[in-house]
Motif scaffolding. Structure first.
Motif, PDB file in Angstrom:
ATOM      1  N   UNK A   1       0.844  -1.188   0.000  1.00 33.29           N
ATOM      2  CA  UNK A   1       0.000   0.000   0.000  1.00 33.29           C
ATOM      3  C   UNK A   1       0.882   1.240   0.000  1.00 33.29           C
ATOM      4  N   UNK A   2       0.465   2.276  -0.751  1.00 33.18           N
ATOM      5  CA  UNK A   2       1.275   3.489  -0.877  1.00 33.18           C
ATOM      6  C   UNK A   2       0.427   4.737  -0.603  1.00 33.18           C
ATOM      7  N   UNK A   3      -0.110   4.874   0.593  1.00 35.44           N
ATOM      8  CA  UNK A   3      -0.932   6.057   0.877  1.00 35.44           C
ATOM      9  C   UNK A   3      -0.099   7.334   0.864  1.00 35.44           C
ATOM     10  N   UNK A   4      -0.694   8.405   0.348  1.00 31.20           N
ATOM     11  CA  UNK A   4      -0.012   9.700   0.358  1.00 31.20           C
ATOM     12  C   UNK A   4       0.116  10.236   1.781  1.00 31.20           C
ATOM     13  N   UNK A   5      -0.836   9.872   2.637  1.00 34.87           N
ATOM     14  CA  UNK A   5      -0.806  10.384   3.998  1.00 34.87           C
ATOM     15  C   UNK A   5      -1.508   9.438   4.951  1.00 34.87           C
ATOM     16  N   UNK A   6      -0.903   9.263   6.130  1.00 43.91           N
ATOM     17  CA  UNK A   6      -1.531   8.480   7.191  1.00 43.91           C
ATOM     18  C   UNK A   6      -2.473   9.344   8.026  1.00 43.91           C
ATOM     19  N   UNK A   7      -2.683  10.565   7.599  1.00 43.15           N
ATOM     20  CA  UNK A   7      -3.624  11.434   8.297  1.00 43.15           C
ATOM     21  C   UNK A   7      -5.075  11.098   7.946  1.00 43.15           C
ATOM     22  N   UNK A   8      -5.272  10.363   6.878  1.00 48.44           N
ATOM     23  CA  UNK A   8      -6.633  10.008   6.470  1.00 48.44           C
ATOM     24  C   UNK A   8      -7.169   8.883   7.359  1.00 48.44           C
ATOM     25  N   UNK A   9      -8.312   9.078   7.988  1.00 47.88           N
ATOM     26  CA  UNK A   9      -8.871   8.035   8.854  1.00 47.88           C
ATOM     27  C   UNK A   9      -9.051   6.700   8.154  1.00 47.88           C
ATOM     28  N   UNK A  10      -9.396   6.717   6.874  1.00 46.54           N
ATOM     29  CA  UNK A  10      -9.621   5.456   6.147  1.00 46.54           C
ATOM     30  C   UNK A  10      -8.342   4.623   6.052  1.00 46.54           C
ATOM     31  N   UNK A  11      -7.187   5.294   5.972  1.00 43.83           N
ATOM     32  CA  UNK A  11      -5.908   4.578   5.902  1.00 43.83           C
ATOM     33  C   UNK A  11      -5.647   3.845   7.220  1.00 43.83           C
ATOM     34  N   UNK A  12      -5.917   4.523   8.318  1.00 44.76           N
ATOM     35  CA  UNK A  12      -5.711   3.892   9.627  1.00 44.76           C
ATOM     36  C   UNK A  12      -6.763   2.814   9.879  1.00 44.76           C
TER      37      UNK A  12
END
Length: 305
Positions: A62-73
């Motif tokens: 996975x390559x999320x641009x930001x871990x600030x997004x609740x969906x990523x966490x």
């Protein structure tokens, strides 16, 4: 027993750690790495070294641009992993992400904390003339590299170590620490140790630091050159063209700062002199200073800037 692991890392430095976790039998549920970036002369989108290795090994990436997004966490929490192993990931993890696995996030850091917290600990250790550095696994917390130390190895910095060479050595040592750390974690035998001493910060390397100032002592410039090799590379101008210096040697000779003292590129500094050994003219590959001198106008007495 084995643990279920989430791995977070991006550069080549992190690849041996991921390989060691796989070789030691731990179940790597997912790999997080930075998104592909444009690189090279063609500016093609290029996957990170960790991304490329993980795909070869058939791992979920996975390559999320930001871990600030609740969906990523949310996705991270849904894995139900035992632990997250982090090596030069390149993102700040919010508190919720730090607590998303059973044992939290463990971070491999290439210094002896609290010395050289931050982005460029290997380069800064060499540039400062440190005699030793190390590799540590720490329990991550919200502060920058402030967590308790779980496992530590001390490493001597050799007189001829470049940042590239030291990175490679620390990368291998650090990778070998993961199986010991996770085995102790399973047994409940890890003893977190708070960091002791004055904190220093390894700020990102600014390009303005890379220009060689010949008025400085040769020992300082030697540390600068090795700490910036191979990237971004310390440089000076010769015949109006930028030349990177990747390796040099201190010699006891004197002259005006920047003065070429012989035809083998001995350059006077503010104190003592530097014998250039390995250089890289703009747009070309690294070469010996001897080969470079044959085709360049570096006559004895010339002043480099």
């Amino acid at each position: 027993m084995t643990l279920s692991v989430v791995f977070m890392g991006t550069p080549e430095f992190a690849v041996p750690s991921l390989a060691e976790l796989l070789a030691s039998g731990h179940q790597v549920l997912r790999v997080y790495t930075q998104p592909p970036r444009r690189a090279g002369r063609g500016k093609h989108l290029t996957k990170s070294p960790v991304h490329q290795f993980a795909e070869i090994m058939g791992l979920d990436v996975h390559t999320p641009e930001s871990f600030r997004k609740p969906s990523v966490i949310d996705d991270l929490e849904a894995l139900g992993a035992d632990v997250a192993c982090v090596v030069a990931y390149g993102q700040i993890l919010p508190q919720r992400a730090l607590e998303a696995t059973k044992y939290g996030c463990l971070n491999l850091h290439a210094s002896l904390l609290p010395r050289w917290r931050g982005a460029a600990p290997v380069q800064r250790a060499i540039m400062a003339g440190d005699a030793q550095t190390g590799v540590q696994i720490q329990q991550m917390e919200k502060g920058l590299d402030t967590g308790d130390i779980l496992l530590s190895e001390t490493v001597d910095i050799r007189a001829d170590d470049t940042a590239g060479a030291l990175f490679e050595r620390l990368s291998g040592i650090g990778a070998g620490m993961w199986p010991r750390c996770l085995a102790a974690l399973e047994r409940g035998s890890l003893t977190p140790q708070p960091q002791v001493g004055e904190a220093t910060y390894a700020h990102k390397i600014d390009k303005s630091e890379a220009r060689i100032d010949w008025t400085k002592p040769a020992t300082d410039l030697d540390c600068l050159i090795r700490g910036l090799s191979p990237f971004p590379g310390a440089w000076c101008e010769i015949d109006g063209k930028r030349v990177k210096v990747h390796l040099a040697k201190v010699e006891a000779a004197s002259g005006a700062p920047g003065e070429v003292l012989d035809d083998a590129l001995l350059i006077a500094c503010g104190e003592d002199s530097l014998r250039l050994i390995n250089v890289q003219p703009a747009g070309k590959s690294q070469m010996s200073a001897e080969d470079f001198a044959r085709g360049a106008d570096v006559a004895v007495g010339k002043l480099l800037i």
